[in-house]
Scaffold this motif. Structure first.
Motif, PDB file in Angstrom:
ATOM      1  N   VAL A  10      14.060 -20.773  -1.249  1.00 16.94           N
ATOM      2  CA  VAL A  10      15.526 -20.375  -1.681  1.00 16.94           C
ATOM      3  C   VAL A  10      15.794 -19.293  -0.846  1.00 16.94           C
ATOM      4  O   VAL A  10      15.130 -18.097  -1.046  1.00 16.94           O
ATOM      5  CB  VAL A  10      15.456 -20.357  -3.251  1.00 16.94           C
ATOM      6  CG1 VAL A  10      17.036 -20.006  -3.431  1.00 16.94           C
ATOM      7  CG2 VAL A  10      15.295 -21.651  -3.920  1.00 16.94           C
ATOM      8  N   LYS A  70      18.753 -18.070  -0.262  1.00 16.21           N
ATOM      9  CA  LYS A  70      20.112 -17.679  -0.464  1.00 16.21           C
ATOM     10  C   LYS A  70      20.200 -16.072  -0.211  1.00 16.21           C
ATOM     11  O   LYS A  70      19.269 -15.316  -0.584  1.00 16.21           O
ATOM     12  CB  LYS A  70      20.724 -17.951  -1.671  1.00 16.21           C
ATOM     13  CG  LYS A  70      19.740 -17.326  -2.757  1.00 16.21           C
ATOM     14  CD  LYS A  70      20.255 -17.916  -4.309  1.00 16.21           C
ATOM     15  CE  LYS A  70      19.617 -17.287  -5.327  1.00 16.21           C
ATOM     16  NZ  LYS A  70      19.889 -18.044  -6.694  1.00 16.21           N
ATOM     17  N   ASN A 128      22.562 -21.550  -2.279  1.00 16.78           N
ATOM     18  CA  ASN A 128      23.532 -21.777  -3.641  1.00 16.78           C
ATOM     19  C   ASN A 128      25.071 -21.815  -3.032  1.00 16.78           C
ATOM     20  O   ASN A 128      25.851 -21.852  -3.977  1.00 16.78           O
ATOM     21  CB  ASN A 128      23.137 -21.003  -4.872  1.00 16.78           C
ATOM     22  CG  ASN A 128      23.453 -19.606  -4.585  1.00 16.78           C
ATOM     23  OD1 ASN A 128      23.685 -19.217  -3.466  1.00 16.78           O
ATOM     24  ND2 ASN A 128      23.706 -18.763  -5.735  1.00 16.78           N
ATOM     25  N   ILE A 141      21.572 -25.954  -3.916  1.00 20.13           N
ATOM     26  CA  ILE A 141      21.027 -25.942  -5.206  1.00 20.13           C
ATOM     27  C   ILE A 141      21.977 -25.036  -6.046  1.00 20.13           C
ATOM     28  O   ILE A 141      21.844 -25.195  -7.350  1.00 20.13           O
ATOM     29  CB  ILE A 141      19.586 -24.992  -5.392  1.00 20.13           C
ATOM     30  CG1 ILE A 141      19.773 -23.611  -4.789  1.00 20.13           C
ATOM     31  CG2 ILE A 141      18.818 -25.969  -4.410  1.00 20.13           C
ATOM     32  CD1 ILE A 141      18.755 -22.761  -4.997  1.00 20.13           C
ATOM     33  N   MET A 197      17.560 -32.445 -12.128  1.00 20.23           N
ATOM     34  CA  MET A 197      17.369 -31.084 -12.079  1.00 20.23           C
ATOM     35  C   MET A 197      17.594 -30.231 -13.125  1.00 20.23           C
ATOM     36  O   MET A 197      18.793 -30.700 -13.997  1.00 20.23           O
ATOM     37  CB  MET A 197      18.487 -30.539 -10.769  1.00 20.23           C
ATOM     38  CG  MET A 197      18.185 -29.243 -10.446  1.00 20.23           C
ATOM     39  SD  MET A 197      19.356 -28.091 -11.177  1.00 20.23           S
ATOM     40  CE  MET A 197      19.570 -26.670  -9.970  1.00 20.23           C
ATOM     41  N   MET A 247      17.524 -26.100 -15.257  1.00 19.48           N
ATOM     42  CA  MET A 247      17.351 -24.545 -15.127  1.00 19.48           C
ATOM     43  C   MET A 247      16.951 -24.213 -16.740  1.00 19.48           C
ATOM     44  O   MET A 247      17.780 -24.305 -17.592  1.00 19.48           O
ATOM     45  CB  MET A 247      18.276 -23.683 -14.747  1.00 19.48           C
ATOM     46  CG  MET A 247      18.461 -23.855 -13.099  1.00 19.48           C
ATOM     47  SD  MET A 247      19.850 -22.978 -12.606  1.00 19.48           S
ATOM     48  CE  MET A 247      19.316 -21.315 -12.300  1.00 19.48           C
ATOM     49  N   MET A 262      11.328 -21.928 -11.056  1.00 17.50           N
ATOM     50  CA  MET A 262      11.868 -21.012 -10.101  1.00 17.50           C
ATOM     51  C   MET A 262      10.731 -19.790  -9.829  1.00 17.50           C
ATOM     52  O   MET A 262       9.402 -19.999 -10.707  1.00 17.50           O
ATOM     53  CB  MET A 262      13.044 -20.292 -10.572  1.00 17.50           C
ATOM     54  CG  MET A 262      13.998 -21.444 -11.032  1.00 17.50           C
ATOM     55  SD  MET A 262      15.568 -20.987 -11.631  1.00 17.50           S
ATOM     56  CE  MET A 262      15.881 -19.300 -11.217  1.00 17.50           C
ATOM     57  N   SER A 263      10.823 -18.505  -9.269  1.00 16.25           N
ATOM     58  CA  SER A 263       9.840 -17.691  -9.174  1.00 16.25           C
ATOM     59  C   SER A 263       9.084 -17.572 -10.198  1.00 16.25           C
ATOM     60  O   SER A 263       7.639 -17.489 -10.737  1.00 16.25           O
ATOM     61  CB  SER A 263      10.348 -16.454  -8.423  1.00 16.25           C
ATOM     62  OG  SER A 263      10.661 -16.520  -6.994  1.00 16.25           O
ATOM     63  N   ARG A 265      11.810 -24.681  -7.053  1.00 12.01           N
ATOM     64  CA  ARG A 265      12.732 -23.944  -6.219  1.00 12.01           C
ATOM     65  C   ARG A 265      12.597 -22.458  -6.024  1.00 12.01           C
ATOM     66  O   ARG A 265      12.860 -21.850  -7.220  1.00 12.01           O
ATOM     67  CB  ARG A 265      14.388 -24.293  -6.630  1.00 12.01           C
ATOM     68  CG  ARG A 265      14.640 -25.666  -6.743  1.00 12.01           C
ATOM     69  CD  ARG A 265      16.013 -25.799  -7.456  1.00 12.01           C
ATOM     70  NE  ARG A 265      16.109 -24.983  -8.660  1.00 12.01           N
ATOM     71  CZ  ARG A 265      15.905 -25.407  -9.775  1.00 12.01           C
ATOM     72  NH1 ARG A 265      15.692 -26.513 -10.234  1.00 12.01           N
ATOM     73  NH2 ARG A 265      16.154 -24.569 -10.957  1.00 12.01           N
ATOM     74  N   VAL A 266      11.794 -22.080  -5.040  1.00  9.69           N
ATOM     75  CA  VAL A 266      11.498 -20.510  -5.230  1.00  9.69           C
ATOM     76  C   VAL A 266      11.946 -19.675  -4.028  1.00  9.69           C
ATOM     77  O   VAL A 266      11.818 -19.832  -2.913  1.00  9.69           O
ATOM     78  CB  VAL A 266       9.840 -20.440  -5.334  1.00  9.69           C
ATOM     79  CG1 VAL A 266       9.233 -18.953  -5.157  1.00  9.69           C
ATOM     80  CG2 VAL A 266       9.199 -21.269  -6.068  1.00  9.69           C
ATOM     81  N   GLY A 267      12.554 -18.419  -4.801  1.00 10.41           N
ATOM     82  CA  GLY A 267      13.251 -17.576  -3.522  1.00 10.41           C
ATOM     83  C   GLY A 267      12.522 -16.363  -3.597  1.00 10.41           C
ATOM     84  O   GLY A 267      11.569 -16.124  -2.646  1.00 10.41           O
ATOM     85  N   SER A 268      12.543 -15.591  -4.519  1.00 10.21           N
ATOM     86  CA  SER A 268      11.967 -13.997  -4.495  1.00 10.21           C
ATOM     87  C   SER A 268      10.509 -13.903  -4.299  1.00 10.21           C
ATOM     88  O   SER A 268      10.034 -13.105  -3.713  1.00 10.21           O
ATOM     89  CB  SER A 268      12.533 -13.244  -5.864  1.00 10.21           C
ATOM     90  OG  SER A 268      12.570 -14.093  -6.991  1.00 10.21           O
ATOM     91  N   ARG A 320      15.872 -10.249  -4.393  1.00  6.35           N
ATOM     92  CA  ARG A 320      17.517 -10.082  -3.394  1.00  6.35           C
ATOM     93  C   ARG A 320      18.125  -8.931  -3.826  1.00  6.35           C
ATOM     94  O   ARG A 320      18.174  -8.339  -4.940  1.00  6.35           O
ATOM     95  CB  ARG A 320      18.152 -11.240  -3.944  1.00  6.35           C
ATOM     96  CG  ARG A 320      17.873 -12.479  -3.187  1.00  6.35           C
ATOM     97  CD  ARG A 320      18.536 -13.721  -4.018  1.00  6.35           C
ATOM     98  NE  ARG A 320      18.076 -13.989  -5.646  1.00  6.35           N
ATOM     99  CZ  ARG A 320      17.227 -14.689  -5.703  1.00  6.35           C
ATOM    100  NH1 ARG A 320      16.616 -15.376  -5.024  1.00  6.35           N
ATOM    101  NH2 ARG A 320      17.071 -14.822  -6.917  1.00  6.35           N
TER     102      ARG A 320
HETATM  103  C1  LIG Z   1      18.369 -18.456  -6.794  1.00  7.16           C
HETATM  104  C2  LIG Z   1      17.887 -19.687  -7.479  1.00  7.16           C
HETATM  105  C3  LIG Z   1      16.537 -20.130  -7.640  1.00  7.16           C
HETATM  106  C4  LIG Z   1      15.335 -19.217  -6.840  1.00  7.16           C
HETATM  107  O1  LIG Z   1      15.494 -18.124  -7.868  1.00  7.16           O
HETATM  108  P1  LIG Z   1      14.178 -17.076  -7.628  1.00  7.16           P
HETATM  109  O2  LIG Z   1      13.957 -16.580  -9.107  1.00  7.16           O
HETATM  110  O3  LIG Z   1      14.469 -16.174  -6.662  1.00  7.16           O
HETATM  111  O4  LIG Z   1      12.776 -17.798  -7.235  1.00  7.16           O
HETATM  112  C5  LIG Z   1      16.309 -21.495  -7.900  1.00  7.16           C
HETATM  113  N1  LIG Z   1      17.156 -22.145  -8.368  1.00  7.16           N
HETATM  114  C6  LIG Z   1      18.423 -22.128  -8.173  1.00  7.16           C
HETATM  115  C7  LIG Z   1      19.478 -22.893  -8.883  1.00  7.16           C
HETATM  116  C8  LIG Z   1      19.003 -20.587  -7.849  1.00  7.16           C
HETATM  117  O5  LIG Z   1      20.257 -20.414  -7.814  1.00  7.16           O
END
Ligand SMILES: *Cc1c(COP(=O)(O)O)cnc(C)c1O
Length: 220
Positions: free
Chosen positions: A23, A25, A46, A67, A151, A153, A190-191, A206-209, A215
């Protein structure tokens, strides 16, 4: 830790059959390229505008996943290239994606977002609406979209039991429809909770940070 090390570590933890959406973004092109250089190809954004700007500048073999929450009037900007849309939360949106996919002479893969968190702010269908959605889809032949999975959250909470319960509820909904609807993707984790999500049956995280670092700007 560098982006490449983070990515390698994360991938070493994932067993066969679990896909990683990096991820990106709010992160710059250079950061995405670092992950690209070590072979990563699936990136998640996103915001449609941000994703499209990046898509134009980056190599064309990247698979872009939307996402975030999708506004119907913006589907047209990504319809030519988007690889998977995770956050589909209404039939109206599915119809618009179908229309734009048709214009681009392609089929767009989608996931239905299911509302599993206790917070009311998260988007998605309720689990009990999903039946009706699949029934609708049978009637309306939307031939340019393909619903390939679900999907969700989890709540933003330290309470692991609650998060686990929410993930398991989504897995249950997935199992109910998996074979009749030919679903193959369960996007959750996620993270902060991907290990738990995988333990609960996720096959796409879905992994970002954890890859790109925290961020600076808020996620939404
Ligand atoms: C930002 C986001 C993520 C990733 O988030 P992290 O905590 O940084 O891994 C995953 N899914 C969705 C829908 C997001 O908006």
């Amino acid at each position: 830790m560098s982006i490449q090390k983070n990515l390698e570590f994360l991938k070493s933890q994932l067993s066969e059959g679990i896909d990683l959406v990096a991820v990106s973004k709010t992160k710059p092109i250079e950061d995405i390229l670092k992950a690209y250089e070590v072979g990563h190809r699936i990136f998640g954004e996103n915001k449609i505008q941000e994703m499209t700007q990046k898509q134009e500048l980056l190599p064309k073999d990247i698979q872009w996943h939307m996402i975030g929450h999708v506004q119907r009037n913006k589907v047209k900007y990504m319809a030519s290239y988007v690889s998977l849309i995770h956050g589909v939360d209404s039939l109206k949106l599915l119809r618009e994606i179908n229309k734009q996919a048709l214009k681009n002479k392609r089929v767009i893969d989608c996931l239905l977002q299911v509302h599993i968190a206790q917070e009311s702010s998260k988007f998605g269908f309720d689990a009990n609406e999903i039946n009706a959605v699949f029934d609708e889809l049978k009637e309306n032949t939307l031939s340019n979209i393909r619903v390939v999975g679900l999907m969700g959250m989890a709540s933003f909470t330290e309470n692991k039991d609650q998060v686990k319960e929410e993930f398991l509820s989504l897995k249950k909904t997935y199992d109910i429809h998996q074979s009749s609807q030919k679903l193959s993707i369960l996007s959750m984790g996620m993270s902060g909770d991907y290990e738990l999500a995988i333990a609960c049956g996720s096959n796409m995280i879905r992994v970002g940070s954890r890859i790109f670092g925290e961020r600076n700007t808020p996620p939404l």
